[in-house]
Write a protein that holds these residues in place. Structure first.
Motif, mmCIF file in Angstrom:
data_model
loop_
_atom_site.group_PDB
_atom_site.id
_atom_site.type_symbol
_atom_site.label_atom_id
_atom_site.label_comp_id
_atom_site.label_asym_id
_atom_site.label_seq_id
_atom_site.Cartn_x
_atom_site.Cartn_y
_atom_site.Cartn_z
ATOM 1 N N PHE A 203 0.813 -1.060 -0.033
ATOM 2 C CA PHE A 203 0.091 -0.045 0.085
ATOM 3 C C PHE A 203 0.843 1.120 0.096
ATOM 4 C CE2 PHE A 203 -2.642 -3.308 2.183
ATOM 5 C CZ PHE A 203 -3.657 -3.459 1.154
ATOM 6 N N LEU A 204 2.080 1.168 0.267
ATOM 7 C CA LEU A 204 3.001 2.642 0.228
ATOM 8 C C LEU A 204 3.050 3.098 -1.060
ATOM 9 C CD1 LEU A 204 6.107 1.422 2.458
ATOM 10 C CD2 LEU A 204 4.144 2.958 3.175
ATOM 11 N N PRO A 205 3.064 2.493 -2.118
ATOM 12 C CA PRO A 205 2.875 3.382 -3.484
ATOM 13 C C PRO A 205 1.770 3.916 -3.474
ATOM 14 C CG PRO A 205 3.581 0.994 -3.960
ATOM 15 C CD PRO A 205 3.133 0.866 -2.377
ATOM 16 N N MET A 206 0.522 3.770 -3.053
ATOM 17 C CA MET A 206 -0.682 4.305 -3.104
ATOM 18 C C MET A 206 -0.556 5.540 -2.274
ATOM 19 S SD MET A 206 -3.644 1.304 -4.108
ATOM 20 C CE MET A 206 -3.482 1.005 -2.488
ATOM 21 N N VAL A 207 0.034 5.450 -0.895
ATOM 22 C CA VAL A 207 0.306 6.460 -0.076
ATOM 23 C C VAL A 207 0.965 7.676 -0.755
ATOM 24 C CG1 VAL A 207 1.133 7.170 2.276
ATOM 25 C CG2 VAL A 207 0.054 4.758 1.837
ATOM 26 N N ILE A 208 2.263 7.151 -0.993
ATOM 27 C CA ILE A 208 2.972 8.291 -1.889
ATOM 28 C C ILE A 208 2.395 8.784 -3.069
ATOM 29 C CG2 ILE A 208 5.364 8.380 -2.786
ATOM 30 C CD1 ILE A 208 6.434 6.421 -0.607
ATOM 31 N N GLY A 209 1.758 8.108 -3.882
ATOM 32 C CA GLY A 209 1.256 8.445 -5.267
ATOM 33 C C GLY A 209 0.020 9.426 -4.999
ATOM 34 N N GLY A 210 -0.616 9.095 -3.754
ATOM 35 C CA GLY A 210 -1.751 10.136 -3.472
ATOM 36 C C GLY A 210 -1.121 11.324 -3.290
ATOM 37 N N ALA A 211 -0.136 11.375 -2.235
ATOM 38 C CA ALA A 211 0.333 12.689 -1.861
ATOM 39 C C ALA A 211 0.676 13.346 -3.040
ATOM 40 C CB ALA A 211 1.485 12.212 -1.047
ATOM 41 N N LEU A 212 1.621 12.699 -4.036
ATOM 42 C CA LEU A 212 2.074 13.233 -4.931
ATOM 43 C C LEU A 212 0.993 13.981 -6.127
ATOM 44 C CD1 LEU A 212 5.104 11.078 -6.167
ATOM 45 C CD2 LEU A 212 5.149 13.509 -5.187
ATOM 46 N N ILE A 213 -0.102 13.326 -6.135
ATOM 47 C CA ILE A 213 -1.330 13.890 -7.009
ATOM 48 C C ILE A 213 -1.758 14.839 -6.311
ATOM 49 C CG2 ILE A 213 -3.622 13.021 -7.624
ATOM 50 C CD1 ILE A 213 -2.668 10.214 -8.271
ATOM 51 N N THR A 214 -1.782 14.933 -5.059
ATOM 52 C CA THR A 214 -2.536 16.098 -4.265
ATOM 53 C C THR A 214 -1.527 17.092 -4.409
ATOM 54 O OG1 THR A 214 -3.442 14.599 -2.765
ATOM 55 C CG2 THR A 214 -3.061 16.989 -1.910
ATOM 56 N N LEU A 215 -0.191 17.105 -4.216
ATOM 57 C CA LEU A 215 0.757 18.164 -4.388
ATOM 58 C C LEU A 215 0.844 18.859 -5.659
ATOM 59 C CD1 LEU A 215 3.953 16.943 -2.517
ATOM 60 C CD2 LEU A 215 2.576 18.976 -1.960
ATOM 61 N N PHE A 216 0.656 17.860 -6.732
ATOM 62 C CA PHE A 216 0.775 18.337 -8.201
ATOM 63 C C PHE A 216 -0.703 19.039 -8.601
ATOM 64 C CE2 PHE A 216 4.122 15.053 -9.050
ATOM 65 C CZ PHE A 216 5.135 15.690 -8.662
ATOM 66 N N SER A 217 -1.673 18.617 -7.811
ATOM 67 C CA SER A 217 -2.915 19.401 -8.575
ATOM 68 C C SER A 217 -2.948 20.492 -7.726
ATOM 69 C CB SER A 217 -4.096 18.268 -8.028
ATOM 70 O OG SER A 217 -4.015 16.989 -8.751
ATOM 71 N N LEU A 218 -2.595 20.456 -6.528
ATOM 72 C CA LEU A 218 -2.643 21.963 -5.750
ATOM 73 C C LEU A 218 -1.927 22.732 -6.596
ATOM 74 C CD1 LEU A 218 -2.207 20.983 -2.063
ATOM 75 C CD2 LEU A 218 -4.008 22.255 -3.078
ATOM 76 N N GLU A 219 -0.518 22.381 -6.854
ATOM 77 C CA GLU A 219 0.188 23.393 -7.818
ATOM 78 C C GLU A 219 -0.491 23.841 -8.977
ATOM 79 O OE1 GLU A 219 4.519 23.315 -9.943
ATOM 80 O OE2 GLU A 219 3.205 21.536 -9.841
ATOM 81 N N ARG A 220 -1.275 23.206 -9.637
ATOM 82 C CA ARG A 220 -2.005 23.486 -10.744
ATOM 83 C C ARG A 220 -2.999 24.402 -10.492
ATOM 84 N NH1 ARG A 220 -3.637 18.779 -14.308
ATOM 85 N NH2 ARG A 220 -4.531 20.776 -15.652
ATOM 86 N N LEU A 221 -3.634 23.979 -9.425
ATOM 87 C CA LEU A 221 -4.700 24.922 -8.891
ATOM 88 C C LEU A 221 -4.428 26.320 -8.775
ATOM 89 C CD1 LEU A 221 -7.808 24.892 -8.587
ATOM 90 C CD2 LEU A 221 -7.612 24.378 -6.156
ATOM 91 N N VAL A 222 -3.367 26.373 -8.105
ATOM 92 C CA VAL A 222 -2.770 27.812 -7.543
ATOM 93 C C VAL A 222 -2.269 28.449 -8.807
ATOM 94 C CG1 VAL A 222 -0.727 28.935 -6.592
ATOM 95 C CG2 VAL A 222 -1.967 27.054 -5.040
ATOM 96 N N GLU A 223 -1.638 27.878 -9.933
ATOM 97 C CA GLU A 223 -1.286 28.406 -11.203
ATOM 98 C C GLU A 223 -2.590 29.011 -11.901
ATOM 99 O OE1 GLU A 223 0.582 25.209 -13.506
ATOM 100 O OE2 GLU A 223 2.614 26.110 -12.975
#
Length: 182
Positions: free
Chosen positions: A142-162
């Motif tokens: 399950f660790l890949p999904m924990v880290i992948g979800g965090a990355l998806i969240t970070l990258f989506s937040l970045e795009r939303l701020v942009e």
């Protein structure tokens, strides 16, 4: 068409850190894909030439596949490579496209947070179990999904701020009449 607004300096610094994180995720995904290919090659060689299949090869390839899939998906979110309805960006006014982009990004943030949160709960719950062929804790599934979800969240937040700053990360809307057909 007006030039996109420049994001604040602090955001650009965070964006550079996320560039490094995105590049690292992409490299790790590529290395995982190559490693998985080599392991599957070894598995086939062991099965058909040595007549002895290594028991660790299949579970390890599944682990590697989990990692490179979520890393690739997260980078795809950041780079806006996923399938979408770009036709709407060409047909609707720019303001409506931005609203659709914002809704999509908020939904991706919710998805990334939920993916990380619930995967972390699964990882915690399976920590005492052992993956038999590898001898690793069960939470490694399950660790890949924990880290992948965090990355998806970070990258989506970045795009939303942009998007909020006016520096649109999505493909630029073009005038349909000026699209050249080859």
């Amino acid at each position: 068409m007006t030039a996109p607004a420049k994001p604040p300096t602090a955001f650009r610094a965070v964006s550079r850190v996320l560039d490094v994180l995105s590049t690292a995720a992409l490299w790790l995904a590529a290395i995982g894909l190559v490693a998985m290919t080599l392991i599957v090659g070894w598995q086939v060689f062991g099965r058909y030439v040595l007549n002895s299949t290594p028991i660790w090869s299949e579970p390890l390839t599944l682990q590697l596949m989990s990692w490179f899939i979520v890393f690739g998906a997260a980078v795809g979110v950041r780079e806006n490579f996923h399938l979408g309805l770009d036709l709407l960006h060409y047909l609707l006014p720019d303001a409506v496209g931005k609203v659709f982009d914002a809704i999509t990004l908020v939904l991706m943030i919710v998805f990334g947070v939920a993916m990380s949160f619930y995967s972390a709960q699964l990882a915690i719950g399976t920590w005492s179990a052992t993956l038999p062929a590898l001898g690793w804790p069960g939470s490694f599934d399950f660790l890949p999904m924990v880290i992948g979800g965090a990355l998806i969240t970070l990258f989506s937040l970045e795009r939303l701020v942009e998007l909020a700053a006016g520096a649109r990360h999505a493909p630029e809307t073009q005038d349909v009449a000026n699209i050249e057909v080859v």
